[in-house]
Design a protein around this motif. Sequence first.
Motif, mmCIF file in Angstrom:
data_model
loop_
_atom_site.group_PDB
_atom_site.id
_atom_site.type_symbol
_atom_site.label_atom_id
_atom_site.label_comp_id
_atom_site.label_asym_id
_atom_site.label_seq_id
_atom_site.Cartn_x
_atom_site.Cartn_y
_atom_site.Cartn_z
ATOM 1 N N ARG A 134 -1.467 58.277 -10.933
ATOM 2 C CA ARG A 134 -1.621 57.547 -9.591
ATOM 3 C C ARG A 134 -1.897 58.461 -8.204
ATOM 4 O O ARG A 134 -1.158 59.399 -8.282
ATOM 5 N N ASP A 135 -2.502 57.974 -7.591
ATOM 6 C CA ASP A 135 -2.787 58.560 -6.076
ATOM 7 C C ASP A 135 -1.478 58.395 -5.317
ATOM 8 O O ASP A 135 -1.017 59.185 -4.588
ATOM 9 N N TYR A 136 -1.166 56.891 -5.463
ATOM 10 C CA TYR A 136 -0.162 56.240 -4.341
ATOM 11 C C TYR A 136 0.462 55.502 -5.362
ATOM 12 O O TYR A 136 0.641 55.460 -6.478
ATOM 13 N N ILE A 137 1.942 55.299 -4.829
ATOM 14 C CA ILE A 137 3.231 54.965 -5.504
ATOM 15 C C ILE A 137 2.971 53.396 -6.106
ATOM 16 O O ILE A 137 3.182 53.221 -7.170
ATOM 17 N N ALA A 138 2.085 52.418 -5.338
ATOM 18 C CA ALA A 138 2.185 51.245 -5.765
ATOM 19 C C ALA A 138 0.584 50.653 -6.020
ATOM 20 O O ALA A 138 0.320 49.827 -5.447
ATOM 21 N N GLY A 139 -0.277 51.677 -6.288
ATOM 22 C CA GLY A 139 -1.680 51.494 -6.457
ATOM 23 C C GLY A 139 -2.613 51.817 -5.414
ATOM 24 O O GLY A 139 -2.447 53.291 -5.127
ATOM 25 N N ASP A 140 -2.997 51.343 -4.296
ATOM 26 C CA ASP A 140 -3.480 51.766 -3.434
ATOM 27 C C ASP A 140 -2.690 52.383 -2.146
ATOM 28 O O ASP A 140 -1.332 52.004 -2.317
ATOM 29 N N TYR A 141 -2.869 52.948 -1.204
ATOM 30 C CA TYR A 141 -2.001 53.559 -0.236
ATOM 31 C C TYR A 141 -1.431 52.187 0.643
ATOM 32 O O TYR A 141 -1.964 51.343 0.896
ATOM 33 N N SER A 142 -0.238 52.228 0.717
ATOM 34 C CA SER A 142 0.662 51.127 1.136
ATOM 35 C C SER A 142 2.082 51.596 1.903
ATOM 36 O O SER A 142 2.313 52.690 2.063
ATOM 37 N N ALA A 190 4.884 51.224 0.759
ATOM 38 C CA ALA A 190 5.581 51.962 -0.192
ATOM 39 C C ALA A 190 5.543 53.376 0.003
ATOM 40 O O ALA A 190 6.527 54.081 0.169
ATOM 41 N N ASP A 191 4.305 53.885 0.357
ATOM 42 C CA ASP A 191 4.001 55.446 0.609
ATOM 43 C C ASP A 191 4.577 55.639 1.784
ATOM 44 O O ASP A 191 5.322 56.916 2.273
ATOM 45 N N ILE A 192 4.563 54.996 2.963
ATOM 46 C CA ILE A 192 4.830 55.194 4.349
ATOM 47 C C ILE A 192 6.325 55.200 4.473
ATOM 48 O O ILE A 192 6.901 55.961 5.041
ATOM 49 N N ALA A 193 7.124 54.373 3.454
ATOM 50 C CA ALA A 193 8.347 54.402 3.596
ATOM 51 C C ALA A 193 9.107 55.804 3.134
ATOM 52 O O ALA A 193 10.195 56.186 3.486
ATOM 53 N N ALA A 194 8.458 56.257 2.064
ATOM 54 C CA ALA A 194 8.900 57.403 1.471
ATOM 55 C C ALA A 194 8.588 58.520 1.956
ATOM 56 O O ALA A 194 9.429 59.625 1.793
ATOM 57 N N ILE A 195 7.402 58.943 2.710
ATOM 58 C CA ILE A 195 6.850 60.348 3.040
ATOM 59 C C ILE A 195 7.960 61.060 3.771
ATOM 60 O O ILE A 195 7.924 62.174 3.951
ATOM 61 N N GLY A 196 8.654 60.347 4.788
ATOM 62 C CA GLY A 196 9.394 61.042 5.817
ATOM 63 C C GLY A 196 10.624 61.466 5.026
ATOM 64 O O GLY A 196 11.081 62.753 5.407
#
Length: 232
Positions: free
Chosen positions: A156-164, A166-172
């Motif tokens: 997967r490129d992103y955590i839950a399919g498309d960029y979402s 969920a990715d924004i929450a985790a990156i910091g």
Amino acid sequence: MTTQTKPIDAYSLPTPNGQKIHIILEELGVPWNYHRIDIGKGDQFKPEFLAISPNNKIPAIVDPEGPGGQPISIFESGAILKYLGLKFGQFYPTDPRQQVAVDEWLFWQVGGFGPMLGQNNHFSVYAPEKIPYAIKRYSDETHRLFRVLNTRLEGRDYIAGDYSIADIAAIGWAQSWERYGISKQEFPNFGAWIERLNARPAVERGLNWGKDVQSKPLNEDKEAQKVLFNQR
């Protein structure tokens, strides 16, 4: 597509939780104002901030164009992300099954990935007594959570399919991987993911927002530690 004419007010700091909100606002490209809440000086306990964030934590937002065109205040970073994703129809899917996946990983971050890494950092850096059991407990849990993330990112490129969100929450939180002894060689899917996100201009801007204000490192600021730690 929903438009925003009045700026959204974000009450925040460049911490992992604050960065979530900076990133999504930058990704959305909507007008917003940054209000620095200096938690080391106790700004989070001021009545005007408690009126919008009763848990005395950052971040919080006030949207002057909330539901029905009336202002709304929102605290808790996960709730803010979901509100903004739903309002603007971006970074949060419309398909119910995809929504479940995003929600699962959003709640995974706010309920585990962030708090456990925070406890790891506290007992390793700030605790006046270095308690080996506590340090090992949270270090092991940190490693486990990065392994969970790495496994999820297989294929997967992103955590839950498309960029979402969920990715924004985790990156910091994920940015501190080296501090926690995490290796990109051990977790290559995670390594590719974090490089992919860091290449997004809005992520870069969001991660750096507010860092132009210099402050004393928390591990050296005993007065700030008194404000932040060991309160009832």
